[in-house]
Write a protein that holds these residues in place. Sequence first.
Motif, PDB file in Angstrom:
ATOM      1  N   ASP A   3       0.287   7.232  12.370  1.00  0.00           N
ATOM      2  CA  ASP A   3      -1.361   7.545  12.111  1.00  0.00           C
ATOM      3  C   ASP A   3      -1.577   7.106  10.847  1.00  0.00           C
ATOM      4  O   ASP A   3      -2.521   6.470  10.419  1.00  0.00           O
ATOM      5  N   ARG A   4      -0.708   7.464   9.833  1.00  0.00           N
ATOM      6  CA  ARG A   4      -1.000   7.226   8.543  1.00  0.00           C
ATOM      7  C   ARG A   4      -0.764   5.856   8.072  1.00  0.00           C
ATOM      8  O   ARG A   4      -1.455   5.440   7.196  1.00  0.00           O
TER       9      ARG A   4
ATOM     10  N   MET B  97      -5.577  -0.160   7.849  1.00  0.00           N
ATOM     11  CA  MET B  97      -6.810  -0.674   8.237  1.00  0.00           C
ATOM     12  C   MET B  97      -8.196  -0.414   7.031  1.00  0.00           C
ATOM     13  O   MET B  97      -9.419  -0.786   7.049  1.00  0.00           O
ATOM     14  N   GLN B  98      -7.474   0.313   6.057  1.00  0.00           N
ATOM     15  CA  GLN B  98      -8.505   0.375   4.775  1.00  0.00           C
ATOM     16  C   GLN B  98      -8.858  -0.987   4.133  1.00  0.00           C
ATOM     17  O   GLN B  98      -7.940  -1.880   4.057  1.00  0.00           O
TER      18      GLN B  98
ATOM     19  N   ILE C 233       0.701  -1.157  -0.032  1.00  0.00           N
ATOM     20  CA  ILE C 233      -0.091   0.018   0.001  1.00  0.00           C
ATOM     21  C   ILE C 233       0.843   1.175   0.114  1.00  0.00           C
ATOM     22  O   ILE C 233       1.863   1.190   0.829  1.00  0.00           O
TER      23      ILE C 233
ATOM     24  N   SER D  20      -3.749   3.921   9.493  1.00  0.00           N
ATOM     25  CA  SER D  20      -5.129   4.204   8.525  1.00  0.00           C
ATOM     26  C   SER D  20      -5.028   3.285   7.201  1.00  0.00           C
ATOM     27  O   SER D  20      -5.946   2.833   7.192  1.00  0.00           O
ATOM     28  N   ALA D  21      -3.773   3.356   6.688  1.00  0.00           N
ATOM     29  CA  ALA D  21      -3.661   2.478   5.590  1.00  0.00           C
ATOM     30  C   ALA D  21      -3.945   1.191   5.727  1.00  0.00           C
ATOM     31  O   ALA D  21      -4.735   0.580   4.916  1.00  0.00           O
TER      32      ALA D  21
END
Length: 701
Positions: free
Chosen positions: A693-694, A700-701, A683, A697-698
């Motif tokens: 955090d980024r 978890m998508q 990813i 977040s990536a």
Amino acid sequence: MTALTHSLKDNPRLDRWLCFQDDRTVRIATGKVELGQGILTALAQIAAEELDLGMHQVRMMSGNSLEGPGEGYTASSWSIEHSGAAIRLVAAEVRAMALVRAALRLNAGIGELAIDEGEFLRDGAPTGLDYWHIASELDLAVDATGTVPPKPANAHRIVGTSAPRLDLLAKLTGSGFIQDLVLPGMLHARTLRQPGRGATLAVLDEDAIRRRAGGDIRIVRVDNFVAFVSPDETVVRAAAAAAAERALWDNAVKLRSEQATPDWIAAQPSHDRLIGDPLQEAMPDCISVRFTRPFLSHGSIAPSCALAEFSDGMLTVWSHAQGMHPLRVNIAKTVGLSLDQVACHHVQGAGCYGHNGADDAALDAALVALALPGQPIRLSWRREEEFAHEPLSSAMAVTVHAALDKAGRPADWTTEIWSAAHGQRPGVGGAYLLAADALKTPPPARKPFDIPEDRGGGATRNGIPLYDVGSKRINYHLVHDVPVRTSSLRGLGATLNVFAIEGLLDELADRAGEDPFAYRLAILSDPRARRVLLRAAAMAGWSTRGEGGSGSGMGLGLAQYKNSSAYAAVVAAVEVDEAVRVTNIWCAVDAGLVINPDGLINQVEGNIVQAISWALIEEVRFGDAGVASLDWESYPVIRFTDIPEIRVELVEATEHPSLGVGECAGGPAAAAIGNAVAHALGIRIRDMPMTRDRIVSALMQ
């Protein structure tokens, strides 16, 4: 005839550069200044080489606005390219003049003579004659001609060696920086900073400030500029901290957190222009990908500092700013003195690549010195003041558009850039020194301006890919109305532009089902670029890279800085869980003729370390009262424990002129890390910094 360089065209007289001194040394002057990059050592090597001197016989004078050549700002990795080329030509010409004069004195043919540490030899034997015997007979008050070729690389004995840094001993013994400079009778000063252009000081509780200071202070006020002065530095530091709490301002600038984001920048009105090839008709297979980075601080090791004294009608300023001749002009204009009443001298500061608060602190010190004539003033910014009021590097958004041919190769390329200016050094494009805003008649608002492409570009730097593409261009959206000052930071727009270009190339390689290294080679004809790419891949063992997606990854990045300076290829290895850890960096550099290999490698390593910090950690934040990241906790930078193993190799290219290297590895290093993270995760994280955090977040998508 050798063409005169930029610096020599602007400062043609030989005696502006070179002077034989009574202590049997040669003084070499440069308008470029030492920022930690080691240029004074390298420039001394160039002079010693061409004059056949020992390094111990060369004395460097740097950043003297009265006696030395004016070479503008020390920026854009131009010190060796411009000042070094000028010194090389000057030294070669003076050596030739001296040989002619010595031949006459010795009744010898020039071909019979050689020089060793300044002494003339005849057929290898001493003559008892040296430079200093004939110095008075040489007319150096003439313009350089450029008719004397410098030595060829195969004749070098000093250039190409790792000579020790000239400035290292002073720094190790606590006397190398402006923060260490002490003048007799010196007073210390701190400022109360105006909270934005147009803010006016309504109330200042001087009694409360004096109580909090804990000692006697003088308060200097010039319109909305306020400073606190005392022989005791602790006292003025306490006074400045108290004043920040006790001052009430009208029209103070307020910021909002969203104004710190690339999205906010990209949404603002802009001044637009197209650079490069005309736009092509729409092609059927076109890919567009967006990348961003936030505002960045210089994160200088020590806050900005300056000393000033006004005595007998002469204002003398000592500063670690990056251009003493421009600083002299800007201070004289701001305070209303004639140019011959101002002198600026460079003293090294503790860290900065770019336009931080140094110039502004110099004006601050000058204003206090003018108010208290006859007394040397040492003015230092506080850490909070540095983070809050220095010029920032603009947040940016870059969308790269590639139209592909049938083989999946880019046939047309557009780099679309949204950014505020990266070039607001005082005196450039209407920019000015910070305290000028606080004076009774502030300067007019600055007009939209960024560094033009013939000077390397600002936000557009490295926006044109190095690869073979049929047509390529930059679509530049210059955003002018931003609520903070923006200006130069190492690499300027190149860091994100290379990050974006190299990121899209990896995605195109994946789309074509090809290895990203092989994909690049297939569209890269520049032989020097190919050599560094091949070398970096071999250093890293690219062939063992593997499939990726397991949390460990390897990526690469390539660029020629400004498409005109040094080439750098970087391979990064990373491990990614909830955060990114860079484990190894391999870098190959082609800098043409290398003056000091160890110094060059040090610069590249430092650039890589800073790029890691930008890619993973650094981000300026705004709050209601202004910049909110005011200390090392809210604006963290990379720690020693997080620095990976870094290996740098230099590609032999002595047949080519020297190229600037101080900023060449930043973009490729950030790109290599971004591509390595994408390889590790499967990813891509397209926004810097690639924080925990980024990453989460990536995933978890």
